[in-house]
Design a protein around this motif. Structure first.
Motif, PDB file in Angstrom:
ATOM      1  N   UNK A  12      26.234  48.267  29.607  1.00  0.00           N
ATOM      2  CA  UNK A  12      25.037  48.300  28.771  1.00  0.00           C
ATOM      3  C   UNK A  12      25.335  48.787  27.381  1.00  0.00           C
ATOM      4  N   UNK A  13      26.427  49.508  27.156  1.00  0.00           N
ATOM      5  CA  UNK A  13      26.780  50.038  25.847  1.00  0.00           C
ATOM      6  C   UNK A  13      28.092  49.458  25.353  1.00  0.00           C
ATOM      7  N   UNK A  14      28.734  48.731  26.190  1.00  0.00           N
ATOM      8  CA  UNK A  14      30.037  48.195  25.844  1.00  0.00           C
ATOM      9  C   UNK A  14      30.762  47.828  27.120  1.00  0.00           C
ATOM     10  N   UNK A  15      32.040  47.844  27.050  1.00  0.00           N
ATOM     11  CA  UNK A  15      32.866  47.511  28.207  1.00  0.00           C
ATOM     12  C   UNK A  15      33.540  48.777  28.702  1.00  0.00           C
ATOM     13  N   UNK A  16      33.339  49.105  29.980  1.00  0.00           N
ATOM     14  CA  UNK A  16      33.956  50.296  30.562  1.00  0.00           C
ATOM     15  C   UNK A  16      35.101  49.874  31.477  1.00  0.00           C
ATOM     16  N   UNK A  17      36.107  50.718  31.521  1.00  0.00           N
ATOM     17  CA  UNK A  17      37.256  50.446  32.388  1.00  0.00           C
ATOM     18  C   UNK A  17      36.943  50.946  33.790  1.00  0.00           C
ATOM     19  N   UNK A  18      37.089  50.057  34.810  1.00  0.00           N
ATOM     20  CA  UNK A  18      36.880  50.418  36.208  1.00  0.00           C
ATOM     21  C   UNK A  18      38.157  50.110  36.965  1.00  0.00           C
ATOM     22  N   UNK A  19      38.686  51.070  37.638  1.00  0.00           N
ATOM     23  CA  UNK A  19      39.953  50.901  38.337  1.00  0.00           C
ATOM     24  C   UNK A  19      39.690  50.539  39.794  1.00  0.00           C
ATOM     25  N   UNK A  20      40.302  49.451  40.239  1.00  0.00           N
ATOM     26  CA  UNK A  20      40.217  49.075  41.651  1.00  0.00           C
ATOM     27  C   UNK A  20      41.037  50.063  42.474  1.00  0.00           C
ATOM     28  N   UNK A  21      40.622  50.335  43.682  1.00  0.00           N
ATOM     29  CA  UNK A  21      41.379  51.267  44.515  1.00  0.00           C
ATOM     30  C   UNK A  21      42.756  50.710  44.859  1.00  0.00           C
ATOM     31  N   UNK A 229      35.178  47.771  55.119  1.00  0.00           N
ATOM     32  CA  UNK A 229      35.062  46.782  54.049  1.00  0.00           C
ATOM     33  C   UNK A 229      36.051  45.643  54.319  1.00  0.00           C
ATOM     34  N   UNK A 230      35.899  44.537  53.584  1.00  0.00           N
ATOM     35  CA  UNK A 230      36.823  43.422  53.744  1.00  0.00           C
ATOM     36  C   UNK A 230      38.255  43.845  53.422  1.00  0.00           C
ATOM     37  N   UNK A 231      38.398  44.660  52.381  1.00  0.00           N
ATOM     38  CA  UNK A 231      39.737  45.122  51.997  1.00  0.00           C
ATOM     39  C   UNK A 231      40.346  45.988  53.086  1.00  0.00           C
ATOM     40  N   UNK A 232      39.524  46.829  53.725  1.00  0.00           N
ATOM     41  CA  UNK A 232      40.034  47.701  54.790  1.00  0.00           C
ATOM     42  C   UNK A 232      40.422  46.893  56.028  1.00  0.00           C
ATOM     43  N   UNK A 233      39.622  45.880  56.363  1.00  0.00           N
ATOM     44  CA  UNK A 233      39.994  45.015  57.487  1.00  0.00           C
ATOM     45  C   UNK A 233      41.323  44.311  57.204  1.00  0.00           C
ATOM     46  N   UNK A 234      41.464  43.823  55.974  1.00  0.00           N
ATOM     47  CA  UNK A 234      42.692  43.122  55.604  1.00  0.00           C
ATOM     48  C   UNK A 234      43.896  44.061  55.639  1.00  0.00           C
ATOM     49  N   UNK A 235      43.687  45.305  55.225  1.00  0.00           N
ATOM     50  CA  UNK A 235      44.792  46.272  55.223  1.00  0.00           C
ATOM     51  C   UNK A 235      45.266  46.550  56.643  1.00  0.00           C
ATOM     52  N   UNK A 236      44.324  46.798  57.578  1.00  0.00           N
ATOM     53  CA  UNK A 236      44.703  47.054  58.967  1.00  0.00           C
ATOM     54  C   UNK A 236      45.419  45.850  59.552  1.00  0.00           C
ATOM     55  N   UNK A 237      44.874  44.659  59.336  1.00  0.00           N
ATOM     56  CA  UNK A 237      45.500  43.450  59.866  1.00  0.00           C
ATOM     57  C   UNK A 237      46.915  43.280  59.316  1.00  0.00           C
TER      58      UNK A 237
END
Length: 461
Positions: A12-21, A229-237
């Motif tokens: 809303x004020x600009x672009x913020x950096x968001x880090x993926x886990x 989450x989908x990422x957690x299922x993929x990690x276990x698999x």
């Protein structure tokens, strides 16, 4: 291993950096959720299963006298549980793979709970034998099914601690059973039931209730866990696939692989010796303690409860240290030697203090073994072959479980006490130590020769 990835998201004020886990963070989250969601429920179920399996040892304090059962009759009946249990282990585990853990484990709990309560109606040796055979048939597949189930959720490097976390319910169930037994045995006369009948009735009910919790709360596998989450299922698999790739040169899951691997048969021999001593002691411990100390059932229950707490601490510490060092062999061998020493000390005298001290040593050695040894048992098979292999190991082991209580009953009738029988239990424990050395050397040889199906180095010991 993936590194942090930066994503841009409008704020809303600009672009913020968001880090993926990171992948590591996803893995920690997946394992934490699986531990919290699964291990308490599984542990509670196994604790109740063990309690219903051995609560006749406390019931015998009254039942044997009221029904005129000799120690041999009781020992044979106690051991017969393991005959049908062993015979149906493999079919039960295959059915678990086919129908899913949720439904099959719930079915097991429901049937064994009902039969356990029905044991309160036995009056003759034949009825006692029949009840124990039916109880073994009902419970068959529960423990190896759980071990197989956990192998689908936890990577090999985390599995010993996961097994120890749920398996800690094993010694804690002894504590609960010991604490409740004295109270329940003193209910004799209420509703025209003997105290031992109250004990069997009260301790069978939780299994029936918990079967509904399993049906509702236990997912069949990570892919069906809505709380991941989908990422957690993929990690276990991915982790489970990597474990399999490290152990196998071929990708196909073959049921025959379990029967072709010599380690399955060696581990079966290990558990046959180990369980002979374990159940020979466990199913006679209350009567042994009462004879040695002359104490009431309430005091005997308190002693058994205390031994369970000591065992729980030993199991947790050894499982944690085994995972931390990624070493299995010595974490099994050393507790075995401690266990043999404890049996020898407790069986060599009738002095109450020495006997109880020896049983403390037994508790430390016995409970410490279970987490690391089952990691060794799941380190070289996967998929359907793992289900069959685990069940085969446990089935062979159950032969010793039948022999132990029967042997102790015979010795009690022949000698007038349990001390000589207890002393002899050190022998099969030392035999099991020899077998585990053979398993270790065989696995090392496979790793050195880079033979297909060799286990990964982190769990090969």
């Amino acid at each position: 291993m993936r590194t942090n990835q930066a994503l841009r998201k409008p704020d809303g004020l600009g672009m913020a950096m968001v880090h993926a886990p990171t992948e590591e963070a996803i893995g920690r989250s997946a394992l934490r959720k699986a531990s919290v969601r699964l291990l308490p429920l599984i542990g509670l179920g196994y604790g109740i299963a063990y309690m219903d399996r051995v609560n006749v040892s406390f019931a015998a304090l009254q039942m044997n006298q009221q029904l005129h059962f000799s120690q041999t009759v009781f020992g044979l009946g106690a051991g017969l549980f393991f005959v049908t249990y062993a015979a149906l282990e493999i079919p039960s585990n295959l059915l678990l793979v086919r129908f899913g853990a949720r439904r099959w484990l719930a079915r097991i709990m429901l049937t064994w709970g009902l039969i356990s309560m029905g044991m309160m109606f036995v009056r003759t040796p034949l009825e006692f034998y029949a009840g124990r055979l039916l109880l073994g048939a009902a419970e068959a597949g529960f423990f190896p099914g759980i071990i197989f189930y956990l192998s689908q959720w936890f990577p090999a490097r985390e599995r010993s601690q996961a097994i120890s976390r749920f398996y800690v319910a094993f010694p804690l169930s002894t504590t609960v059973m010991g604490g409740l037994a004295g109270v329940l045995l003193h209910l004799g006369g209420h509703a025209r039931l003997a105290g031992w009948q109250w004990l069997l009735l009260a301790e069978g009910c939780p299994a029936v209730l918990l079967s509904a919790a399993y049906l509702v709360g236990l997912p069949d596998g990570p892919a069906k866990a809505k709380w991941l989450t989908e990422a957690e299922r993929a990690w276990i698999a991915g982790e489970i696939r990597e474990d399999g790739a490290a152990r196998h040169a071929h990708g196909a899951d073959e049921v025959g692989r379990a029967f072709r691997d010599p380690r399955v048969w060696m581990l079966g021999a290990f558990f046959a010796c180990f369980y002979l001593a374990a159940y020979g002691y466990t199913l006679t411990a209350p009567m042994l303690l009462q004879r040695v100390t002359g104490a009431s059932s309430m005091v005997v229950g308190g002693i058994v409860a205390g031994l369970g707490l000591i065992g729980a601490a030993s199991m947790a510490i050894n499982g944690w240290h085994s995972d931390r060092t990624r070493e299995r062999f010595l974490h099994v061998l050393i507790p075995l030697l401690v266990l043999a020493f404890g049996y020898a000390c407790a069986g060599a005298t009738k002095r109450p203090g020495v006997v109880i001290g020896g049983l403390v040593v037994v508790a430390v050695g016995y409970y410490a073994i279970h987490g690391p040894v089952w990691v060794m048992g799941t380190s070289f098979l996967r998929g359907k072959s793992a289900a069959v292999g685990i069940a085969t190991v446990n089935s062979i082991g159950m032969l010793g479980s039948f022999t132990g209580p029967y042997w102790m009953g015979l010795m009690a009738d022949w000698t007038g006490g349990y001390q000589q029988g207890l002393l002899t239990l050190a022998v099969p424990v030392l035999m099991s130590a020899g077998v585990i050395v053979a398993v270790h050397r065989y696995s090392e040889g496979l790793a050195l020769r880079a033979v297909p199906f060799a286990p990964a180095p982190e769990v090969a010991d």
